[in-house]
Design a protein around this motif. Structure first.
Motif, PDB file in Angstrom:
ATOM      1  N   ASP A  35       0.984  -1.189   0.108  1.00 37.30           N
ATOM      2  CA  ASP A  35       0.070  -0.079   0.056  1.00 37.30           C
ATOM      3  C   ASP A  35       0.795   1.290  -0.034  1.00 37.30           C
ATOM      4  OD1 ASP A  35      -2.626  -1.222   0.283  1.00 37.30           O
ATOM      5  OD2 ASP A  35      -1.923  -2.100   2.108  1.00 37.30           O
ATOM      6  N   ALA A  36       2.163   1.106  -0.292  1.00 39.58           N
ATOM      7  CA  ALA A  36       2.874   2.418  -0.178  1.00 39.58           C
ATOM      8  C   ALA A  36       2.666   3.386  -1.304  1.00 39.58           C
ATOM      9  CB  ALA A  36       4.491   1.782  -0.557  1.00 39.58           C
ATOM     10  N   SER A  37       2.071   3.084  -2.440  1.00 37.49           N
ATOM     11  CA  SER A  37       1.455   4.152  -3.162  1.00 37.49           C
ATOM     12  C   SER A  37       0.297   4.875  -2.557  1.00 37.49           C
ATOM     13  CB  SER A  37       0.966   3.530  -4.596  1.00 37.49           C
ATOM     14  OG  SER A  37       0.156   2.496  -4.406  1.00 37.49           O
ATOM     15  N   SER A  38      -0.059   4.456  -1.550  1.00 41.75           N
ATOM     16  CA  SER A  38      -1.185   5.236  -1.183  1.00 41.75           C
ATOM     17  C   SER A  38      -0.741   6.302  -0.157  1.00 41.75           C
ATOM     18  CB  SER A  38      -2.218   4.437  -0.023  1.00 41.75           C
ATOM     19  OG  SER A  38      -1.696   4.074   0.951  1.00 41.75           O
ATOM     20  N   TRP A  39       0.578   6.204   0.215  1.00 43.94           N
ATOM     21  CA  TRP A  39       1.091   7.479   1.127  1.00 43.94           C
ATOM     22  C   TRP A  39       1.160   8.840   0.607  1.00 43.94           C
ATOM     23  CZ3 TRP A  39       3.873   7.038   5.952  1.00 43.94           C
ATOM     24  CH2 TRP A  39       4.479   7.844   6.201  1.00 43.94           C
ATOM     25  N   LEU A  95       8.861   3.217   3.509  1.00 41.86           N
ATOM     26  CA  LEU A  95       9.605   2.582   4.569  1.00 41.86           C
ATOM     27  C   LEU A  95      10.448   3.472   5.326  1.00 41.86           C
ATOM     28  CD1 LEU A  95      10.947   0.020   6.238  1.00 41.86           C
ATOM     29  CD2 LEU A  95      12.440  -0.327   4.258  1.00 41.86           C
ATOM     30  N   GLU A  96      11.340   4.401   4.645  1.00 46.36           N
ATOM     31  CA  GLU A  96      12.274   5.203   5.190  1.00 46.36           C
ATOM     32  C   GLU A  96      11.651   6.395   6.059  1.00 46.36           C
ATOM     33  OE1 GLU A  96      14.407   6.674   1.953  1.00 46.36           O
ATOM     34  OE2 GLU A  96      15.813   4.768   1.710  1.00 46.36           O
ATOM     35  N   PRO A 156       5.125   0.603  -6.542  1.00 48.43           N
ATOM     36  CA  PRO A 156       6.729   0.629  -7.225  1.00 48.43           C
ATOM     37  C   PRO A 156       7.511   0.782  -6.297  1.00 48.43           C
ATOM     38  CG  PRO A 156       5.081   2.503  -7.967  1.00 48.43           C
ATOM     39  CD  PRO A 156       4.378   1.752  -6.919  1.00 48.43           C
ATOM     40  N   ARG A 157       8.799  -0.015  -6.607  1.00 53.22           N
ATOM     41  CA  ARG A 157       9.772  -0.347  -5.601  1.00 53.22           C
ATOM     42  C   ARG A 157      10.416   1.018  -4.910  1.00 53.22           C
ATOM     43  NH1 ARG A 157      13.052  -5.630  -7.888  1.00 53.22           N
ATOM     44  NH2 ARG A 157      11.420  -6.793  -8.102  1.00 53.22           N
ATOM     45  N   ARG A 158      10.575   1.949  -5.541  1.00 56.82           N
ATOM     46  CA  ARG A 158      10.971   3.218  -5.247  1.00 56.82           C
ATOM     47  C   ARG A 158      10.498   3.908  -4.271  1.00 56.82           C
ATOM     48  NH1 ARG A 158      14.593   4.788  -2.781  1.00 56.82           N
ATOM     49  NH2 ARG A 158      14.646   7.215  -2.047  1.00 56.82           N
ATOM     50  N   GLN A 159       8.855   3.848  -4.468  1.00 55.32           N
ATOM     51  CA  GLN A 159       8.102   4.164  -3.654  1.00 55.32           C
ATOM     52  C   GLN A 159       7.983   3.375  -2.342  1.00 55.32           C
ATOM     53  OE1 GLN A 159       6.161   6.839  -3.580  1.00 55.32           O
ATOM     54  NE2 GLN A 159       4.278   6.710  -2.649  1.00 55.32           N
ATOM     55  N   LEU A 187       9.627  -4.023   2.421  1.00 54.54           N
ATOM     56  CA  LEU A 187       9.903  -4.152   0.903  1.00 54.54           C
ATOM     57  C   LEU A 187       9.191  -5.426   0.471  1.00 54.54           C
ATOM     58  CD1 LEU A 187      13.335  -2.983   0.489  1.00 54.54           C
ATOM     59  CD2 LEU A 187      11.425  -1.627   0.336  1.00 54.54           C
ATOM     60  N   ASP A 188       8.433  -5.385  -0.537  1.00 53.98           N
ATOM     61  CA  ASP A 188       8.064  -6.537  -1.220  1.00 53.98           C
ATOM     62  C   ASP A 188       8.286  -6.649  -2.722  1.00 53.98           C
ATOM     63  OD1 ASP A 188       6.094  -8.668  -2.541  1.00 53.98           O
ATOM     64  OD2 ASP A 188       5.267  -8.944  -0.411  1.00 53.98           O
ATOM     65  N   PHE A 189       9.365  -7.418  -3.044  1.00 51.23           N
ATOM     66  CA  PHE A 189       9.789  -7.424  -4.465  1.00 51.23           C
ATOM     67  C   PHE A 189       9.199  -8.458  -5.065  1.00 51.23           C
ATOM     68  CE2 PHE A 189      13.789  -4.227  -3.926  1.00 51.23           C
ATOM     69  CZ  PHE A 189      12.997  -3.362  -3.508  1.00 51.23           C
ATOM     70  N   ASN A 190       8.077  -9.133  -4.483  1.00 52.07           N
ATOM     71  CA  ASN A 190       7.815 -10.603  -5.141  1.00 52.07           C
ATOM     72  C   ASN A 190       6.563 -10.132  -5.994  1.00 52.07           C
ATOM     73  OD1 ASN A 190       5.590 -12.646  -4.437  1.00 52.07           O
ATOM     74  ND2 ASN A 190       7.615 -13.864  -4.792  1.00 52.07           N
ATOM     75  N   ARG A 191       5.615  -9.275  -5.324  1.00 45.96           N
ATOM     76  CA  ARG A 191       4.259  -9.150  -5.935  1.00 45.96           C
ATOM     77  C   ARG A 191       4.473  -7.538  -6.536  1.00 45.96           C
ATOM     78  NH1 ARG A 191      -0.284 -11.850  -2.194  1.00 45.96           N
ATOM     79  NH2 ARG A 191       0.162 -13.950  -2.297  1.00 45.96           N
TER      80      ARG A 191
END
Length: 280
Positions: free
Chosen positions: A71-75, A116-117, A108-111, A100-104
């Protein structure tokens, strides 16, 4: 024998209007305290509400507050303020679920990394432990954590499913490890049998991750196929088997570890009820 479930998704729709019964079965099975997992801001607010509604004693239910990498894109600009307000409430004992979830790759990974940071910075500021999620991203997660670890009070990689390299790297960074019913899965969890014995006492905690990850070794299985905290003793049994420990010893040190990690109060033991435990 007391157990603490450090990760239960009690706000999941499958538990709607059944929360009190789920908790009663958990207590009957010896699961004396639970940490409800927050995965979005709204979801974390719901978890906090459940803690207050269902635990008038303020000794049994606690929660985390955070934004899952899915749900990082909801930030947005509002997220940090709402999250901070949650983290200042007494039942909220950790920042997360974050990671981080690079499986699903639902976000976006950068988001994912940015969010996380942001949450790690909040954990440092408020001096709260962190409840981490990681899939196929251990090396990147470690890179990010190294910049914060000395300032964090503690962090747990929840629902660990990784390989030996990842486990030892997490332990080297003084992280805690959460094990779930994944270890009971003969299709994908057998590598955890040997690794479970490598986790030092004092760094290991147990969790159901309910309603997900119903232990496949559980007999009889619930007809609805839904996992719940009352089945945590099955995770205890499987982990104890592969660590060569008694159920009582494993329960004692994982419970003590969870209590220290989340700053939970001691509670009076609850009676065990084998019928509740088995049939839910």
């Amino acid at each position: 024998m007391q157990l603490i479930d450090i990760g239960v998704n009690l706000t999941h729709p499958s538990f709607a209007h059944k929360e009190a019964a789920v908790l009663a079965r958990a207590m009957a099975a010896g699961v004396c305290q639970l940490v409800l997992t927050g995965t979005q801001v709204h979801d974390s607010e719901q978890a906090l509400t459940l803690c207050r509604l269902l635990d008038e004693s303020a000794t049994r239910l606690f929660c985390t507050a955070g934004i899952h990498p899915h749900d990082a894109s909801s930030w947005n600009s509002d997220s940090s303020a709402r999250l901070r307000a949650l983290l200042e409430q007494s039942p909220v004992r950790a920042v997360g679920e974050c990671g981080l979830d690079f499986n699903r790759d639902y976000s976006p990974r950068r988001q994912q990394e940015t969010v996380l940071e942001e949450q790690l910075a909040l954990a440092v500021e408020l001096q709260l432990p962190v409840f981490l999620h990681e899939r196929d991203a251990d090396q990147r997660l470690l890179q990010i954590l190294r910049d914060y670890r000395d300032q964090l009070p503690a962090a747990v990689v929840h629902c660990f499913t990784g390989e030996k390299r990842a486990l030892f790297a997490y332990l080297d960074l003084d992280l805690h490890i959460g094990l779930t019913g994944w270890i009971c899965d003969e299709r994908r969890g057998t590598h955890l049998h040997a690794l479970a014995a490598e986790i030092p006492a004092g760094r290991l905690m147990l969790e159901s991750d309910a309603p997900f990850l119903l232990p496949r070794t559980l007999r009889p299985k619930p007809k609805d196929g839904r996992n719940e905290p009352a089945f945590l003793p099955e995770v205890l049994r499987e982990v104890a088997l592969h660590r060569g420990e008694s159920l009582e010893h494993l329960a004692a040190h994982t419970t003590a570890c969870a209590r220290q990690f989340f700053g939970l109060p001691s509670v009076i033991d609850v009676p065990q009820d084998s019928e509740h435990r088995q049939h839910g």
